[in-house]
Design a protein around this motif. Structure first.
Motif, short mmCIF file in Angstrom:
data_model
loop_
_atom_site.label_atom_id
_atom_site.label_comp_id
_atom_site.label_asym_id
_atom_site.label_seq_id
_atom_site.Cartn_x
_atom_site.Cartn_y
_atom_site.Cartn_z
N GLU A 53 -14.20 -14.50 12.13
CA GLU A 53 -13.49 -15.38 13.07
C GLU A 53 -12.79 -14.60 14.17
N MET A 54 -12.71 -13.27 14.02
CA MET A 54 -12.03 -12.39 14.99
C MET A 54 -10.57 -12.81 15.20
N VAL A 55 -9.93 -13.20 14.12
CA VAL A 55 -8.50 -13.55 14.18
C VAL A 55 -7.75 -12.73 13.14
N GLU A 56 -6.45 -12.55 13.38
CA GLU A 56 -5.63 -11.80 12.44
C GLU A 56 -5.35 -12.64 11.20
N LYS A 57 -5.46 -12.02 10.05
CA LYS A 57 -5.13 -12.70 8.80
C LYS A 57 -4.10 -11.87 8.04
N ARG A 58 -3.37 -12.53 7.15
CA ARG A 58 -2.39 -11.83 6.33
C ARG A 58 -2.62 -12.16 4.87
N ASP A 59 -2.19 -11.25 4.00
CA ASP A 59 -2.33 -11.48 2.57
C ASP A 59 -1.20 -10.72 1.87
N THR A 60 -0.68 -11.31 0.80
CA THR A 60 0.32 -10.64 -0.02
C THR A 60 -0.36 -10.12 -1.27
N VAL A 61 -0.15 -8.84 -1.55
CA VAL A 61 -0.85 -8.21 -2.67
C VAL A 61 0.18 -7.54 -3.58
N GLU A 62 -0.07 -7.65 -4.88
CA GLU A 62 0.88 -7.10 -5.86
C GLU A 62 0.18 -6.18 -6.86
N GLY A 63 0.99 -5.42 -7.59
CA GLY A 63 0.48 -4.61 -8.70
C GLY A 63 -0.34 -3.42 -8.23
N PHE A 64 -1.32 -3.01 -9.06
CA PHE A 64 -2.09 -1.79 -8.74
C PHE A 64 -2.90 -1.97 -7.46
N THR A 65 -3.35 -3.20 -7.18
CA THR A 65 -4.10 -3.42 -5.92
C THR A 65 -3.21 -3.12 -4.71
N ALA A 66 -1.91 -3.42 -4.82
CA ALA A 66 -0.97 -3.10 -3.73
C ALA A 66 -0.86 -1.58 -3.57
N VAL A 67 -0.96 -0.85 -4.67
CA VAL A 67 -0.93 0.62 -4.62
C VAL A 67 -2.17 1.13 -3.88
N ILE A 68 -3.34 0.54 -4.20
CA ILE A 68 -4.59 0.96 -3.53
C ILE A 68 -4.45 0.74 -2.02
N PHE A 69 -3.93 -0.43 -1.61
CA PHE A 69 -3.75 -0.70 -0.18
C PHE A 69 -2.83 0.34 0.47
N GLN A 70 -1.73 0.68 -0.19
CA GLN A 70 -0.80 1.66 0.39
C GLN A 70 -1.47 3.03 0.51
N HIS A 71 -2.24 3.41 -0.51
CA HIS A 71 -2.95 4.69 -0.51
C HIS A 71 -3.96 4.73 0.65
N GLU A 72 -4.74 3.65 0.80
CA GLU A 72 -5.80 3.64 1.82
C GLU A 72 -5.22 3.56 3.24
N VAL A 73 -4.17 2.76 3.44
CA VAL A 73 -3.58 2.67 4.78
C VAL A 73 -2.91 3.99 5.15
N ASP A 74 -2.37 4.70 4.17
CA ASP A 74 -1.84 6.06 4.43
C ASP A 74 -2.92 6.95 5.05
N HIS A 75 -4.17 6.83 4.55
CA HIS A 75 -5.28 7.64 5.10
C HIS A 75 -5.41 7.40 6.61
N LEU A 76 -5.18 6.16 7.05
CA LEU A 76 -5.33 5.83 8.47
C LEU A 76 -4.21 6.42 9.31
N GLU A 77 -3.10 6.76 8.65
CA GLU A 77 -1.98 7.43 9.34
C GLU A 77 -2.08 8.94 9.17
N GLY A 78 -3.14 9.41 8.53
CA GLY A 78 -3.35 10.85 8.33
C GLY A 78 -2.56 11.41 7.16
N ILE A 79 -2.14 10.54 6.23
CA ILE A 79 -1.30 10.97 5.11
C ILE A 79 -2.07 10.87 3.79
N LEU A 80 -2.11 11.99 3.06
CA LEU A 80 -2.73 11.99 1.74
C LEU A 80 -1.64 11.74 0.69
N TYR A 81 -2.04 11.24 -0.48
CA TYR A 81 -1.02 10.90 -1.49
C TYR A 81 -0.24 12.13 -1.94
N THR A 82 -0.91 13.31 -1.86
CA THR A 82 -0.24 14.56 -2.24
C THR A 82 0.89 14.88 -1.25
#
Ligand code: ZN
Length: 203
Positions: free
Chosen positions: A169-198
């Motif tokens: 649809e080429m529109v912005e969407k939002r979603d609320t995520v909890e638990g380990f899936t929220a951790v995966i999102f934080q880890h992956e978005v960090d990659h886009l900022e150039g940050i590794l979990y280490t």
């Protein structure tokens, strides 16, 4: 007859792919990225950038840019997604998420295995950002395909709100995520900022 029509379909598909692939003037992928992605949708697993290589580390530490609407409509985008999916699902080196910079593409694109959804599907999130992180945090174990042979604990928010572009649809969407899936999102978005979990561990 069957053989001929099969050949006809194959040749037609190849011509379509070649013409789609050659139209790159409105795309924001650079030449090196176009070369990495390629024009073969069956090419499969992509080489992973790792911290074992200094040049890879420099790219892993760079900030990714947004995909344009033209990027998301291009055959390169479709091939990139297919190949990222093959890479993260590689049975010899499986992950629950992957970010485009891990395969040398500094674009805001991640695939996350939605462990919180039925069937635990991998889903792609172009131009993703975390627009809210819960104050409540928890320590949990993480590993990374770009940091081979290591695992460590990281302090992460227990829930996040993500924003991304719905590519259909080429529109912005939002979603609320909890638990380990929220951790995966934080880890992956960090990659886009150039940050590794280490590195997050030391922030
Ligand atoms: Zn990672």
């Amino acid at each position: 007859m069957n053989k001929l029509s099969q050949i006809g379909i194959t040749a037609g598909a190849l011509i379509m792919m070649a013409s789609a692939g050659s139209c790159t003037k409105n795309l924001t992928f650079n030449d090196s990225e176009l070369k990495i992605i390629g024009t073969d949708s069956t090419a499969g697993i992509m080489p992973l950038l790792t911290v074992d290589d200094p040049a890879d580390t420099a790219l892993l530490n760079s900030v990714s840019s947004d995909l344009s609407a033209e990027d998301m409509k291009s055959s390169y985008y479709d091939i990139l997604k297919l190949r990222m999916l093959a890479t993260v699902r590689d049975s010899t080196n499986e992950g629950v998420g992957i970010a485009a910079p891990q395969v040398g593409i500094t674009k805001r694109l991640v695939a996350v295995q939605r462990l919180d959804k039925a069937g635990e599907p991998f889903e792609f999130y172009p131009n993703i950002r975390l627009v809210n992180l819960s104050v409540e945090k928890a320590w949990g174990w993480e590993g990374c395909l770009s940091v081979p042979g290591k695992r460590d604990t990281v302090l992460r928010s227990k829930s996040v709100v993500i924003s991304y572009i719905d590519e259909k649809e080429m529109v912005e969407k939002r979603d609320t995520v909890e638990g380990f899936t929220a951790v995966i999102f934080q880890h992956e978005v960090d990659h886009l900022e150039g940050i590794l979990y280490t590195e997050r561990k030391r922030l």
